[in-house]
Each structure stands twice: as structure tokens, then as C-alpha cells.
Design a protein around this motif. Sequence first.
Motif, PDB file in Angstrom:
ATOM      1  N   ARG A  11       0.805  -1.216  -0.013  1.00 58.79           N
ATOM      2  CA  ARG A  11       0.246   0.152   0.084  1.00 58.79           C
ATOM      3  C   ARG A  11       1.126   1.300  -0.094  1.00 58.79           C
ATOM      4  N   ARG A  12       2.191   1.062  -0.210  1.00 58.15           N
ATOM      5  CA  ARG A  12       3.065   2.042  -0.202  1.00 58.15           C
ATOM      6  C   ARG A  12       3.231   3.060   1.247  1.00 58.15           C
ATOM      7  N   ARG A  13       3.228   2.096   2.194  1.00 60.99           N
ATOM      8  CA  ARG A  13       3.427   2.728   3.667  1.00 60.99           C
ATOM      9  C   ARG A  13       4.541   1.809   4.130  1.00 60.99           C
ATOM     10  N   GLY A  14       5.286   2.496   4.935  1.00 60.29           N
ATOM     11  CA  GLY A  14       6.391   2.096   5.595  1.00 60.29           C
ATOM     12  C   GLY A  14       7.272   2.606   6.442  1.00 60.29           C
ATOM     13  N   ALA A  15       8.626   2.403   6.524  1.00 61.88           N
ATOM     14  CA  ALA A  15       9.309   3.247   7.366  1.00 61.88           C
ATOM     15  C   ALA A  15      10.802   3.173   7.089  1.00 61.88           C
ATOM     16  N   PHE A  16      11.757   4.144   7.428  1.00 57.27           N
ATOM     17  CA  PHE A  16      13.106   3.954   7.642  1.00 57.27           C
ATOM     18  C   PHE A  16      13.405   3.609   9.068  1.00 57.27           C
ATOM     19  N   TYR A  17      14.157   2.478   8.946  1.00 54.14           N
ATOM     20  CA  TYR A  17      14.447   1.754  10.354  1.00 54.14           C
ATOM     21  C   TYR A  17      16.185   2.115  10.581  1.00 54.14           C
ATOM     22  N   GLN A  24      16.411  -3.149  16.154  1.00 49.92           N
ATOM     23  CA  GLN A  24      15.922  -1.987  15.448  1.00 49.92           C
ATOM     24  C   GLN A  24      15.649  -1.017  16.854  1.00 49.92           C
ATOM     25  N   VAL A  25      16.461   0.103  16.545  1.00 47.58           N
ATOM     26  CA  VAL A  25      16.480   1.164  17.480  1.00 47.58           C
ATOM     27  C   VAL A  25      15.653   2.323  17.341  1.00 47.58           C
ATOM     28  N   GLY A  26      14.846   2.710  16.053  1.00 44.35           N
ATOM     29  CA  GLY A  26      14.292   3.558  15.781  1.00 44.35           C
ATOM     30  C   GLY A  26      13.769   3.372  14.422  1.00 44.35           C
ATOM     31  N   GLU A  27      12.447   4.349  13.976  1.00 39.41           N
ATOM     32  CA  GLU A  27      11.795   4.408  12.964  1.00 39.41           C
ATOM     33  C   GLU A  27      11.415   5.603  12.488  1.00 39.41           C
ATOM     34  N   MET A  28      11.252   5.898  11.265  1.00 42.36           N
ATOM     35  CA  MET A  28      10.708   7.120  10.838  1.00 42.36           C
ATOM     36  C   MET A  28       9.435   6.560   9.744  1.00 42.36           C
ATOM     37  N   VAL A  29       8.232   6.617  10.311  1.00 45.35           N
ATOM     38  CA  VAL A  29       6.974   6.206   9.470  1.00 45.35           C
ATOM     39  C   VAL A  29       6.765   7.244   8.308  1.00 45.35           C
ATOM     40  N   VAL A  30       6.441   6.638   7.121  1.00 43.92           N
ATOM     41  CA  VAL A  30       6.244   7.267   5.985  1.00 43.92           C
ATOM     42  C   VAL A  30       5.069   6.834   5.104  1.00 43.92           C
ATOM     43  N   HIS A  41       5.833  10.212  11.636  1.00 39.48           N
ATOM     44  CA  HIS A  41       6.336  10.181  12.919  1.00 39.48           C
ATOM     45  C   HIS A  41       7.715   9.563  13.063  1.00 39.48           C
ATOM     46  N   THR A  42       8.521  10.148  13.943  1.00 39.97           N
ATOM     47  CA  THR A  42       9.934   9.496  14.052  1.00 39.97           C
ATOM     48  C   THR A  42      10.155   9.268  15.461  1.00 39.97           C
ATOM     49  N   GLU A  43      10.731   8.157  15.757  1.00 39.97           N
ATOM     50  CA  GLU A  43      11.011   7.758  17.231  1.00 39.97           C
ATOM     51  C   GLU A  43      12.412   6.952  17.251  1.00 39.97           C
ATOM     52  N   PRO A  74       6.318  17.073   5.699  1.00 39.21           N
ATOM     53  CA  PRO A  74       6.720  16.718   6.977  1.00 39.21           C
ATOM     54  C   PRO A  74       5.724  16.811   8.031  1.00 39.21           C
ATOM     55  N   LEU A  75       4.747  15.933   8.270  1.00 38.55           N
ATOM     56  CA  LEU A  75       3.541  16.085   9.206  1.00 38.55           C
ATOM     57  C   LEU A  75       4.447  15.642  10.674  1.00 38.55           C
ATOM     58  N   CYS A  76       5.447  14.945  10.627  1.00 40.08           N
ATOM     59  CA  CYS A  76       6.365  14.569  11.771  1.00 40.08           C
ATOM     60  C   CYS A  76       6.783  15.866  12.395  1.00 40.08           C
ATOM     61  N   GLU A  77       6.742  16.091  13.806  1.00 37.40           N
ATOM     62  CA  GLU A  77       7.243  17.171  14.494  1.00 37.40           C
ATOM     63  C   GLU A  77       8.642  17.321  14.361  1.00 37.40           C
TER      64      GLU A  77
END
Length: 96
Positions: A11-17, A24-30, A41-43, A74-77
Motif C-alpha cells: 500500500r506504499r506505507r512503511g518506514a526508515f529503520y 531495531q532502535v528507531g523508525e521514521m514512519v512514511v 512520525h520519527t522515534e 513533514p507531518l512529523c514534529e
Amino acid sequence: MAEINFKLDNRRRGAFYVVEDGKQVGEMVVGLSETTLTVYHTEVDPEMEGRGLARKMLDAMVAYAREHKLQVMPLCEYVHGQFRRHPDDFADVWAK
């Protein structure tokens, strides 16, 4: 050393990990459309904060957007804050 991986579903949704020592210690949801890469979101794990891992994901995401001629919403803060602080660095990809 941290490595950045990118995964998308059908569905073209995913993340940079961010992966370090096999964990896995972080992700950026796109999400992707034909012309836009939206960052939701980035965490980063709290014990890994302060090591520049969010910035590594940001750099990977921007490189991907540039390579694929996408605009970034950039909806992520975190990402929005970086774009506002360094507008010249992201002017070519920032979908204002």
C-alpha cells in the motif's frame, strides 16, 4: 554501527529503520504517493537518544525523496522542525 533500512508494503506505507547490533532502535514512519513522501512520525529508543540516529534517518529519507523526485510533507514534529531550522538544506524537497 547503525545502519538505515527502508521497507514499504504493497500500500506504499512503511518506514526508515535504524538497526544497531541486529536490533531495531528507531523508525521514521512514511507513506508514498506518486509525487509526495509524507513523514508521519520519527522515534528513537530512549536509551539511544543523543547519538544522531534521527538525523541519519532524516538524511536517508531526504536522499530517497531526491532520488525519486518526490516532495516531502513533514507531518512529523521532528522532521518539520528540522525543515524549519534549515530551510535552505531542504528547499528542493519541502512540500510547503
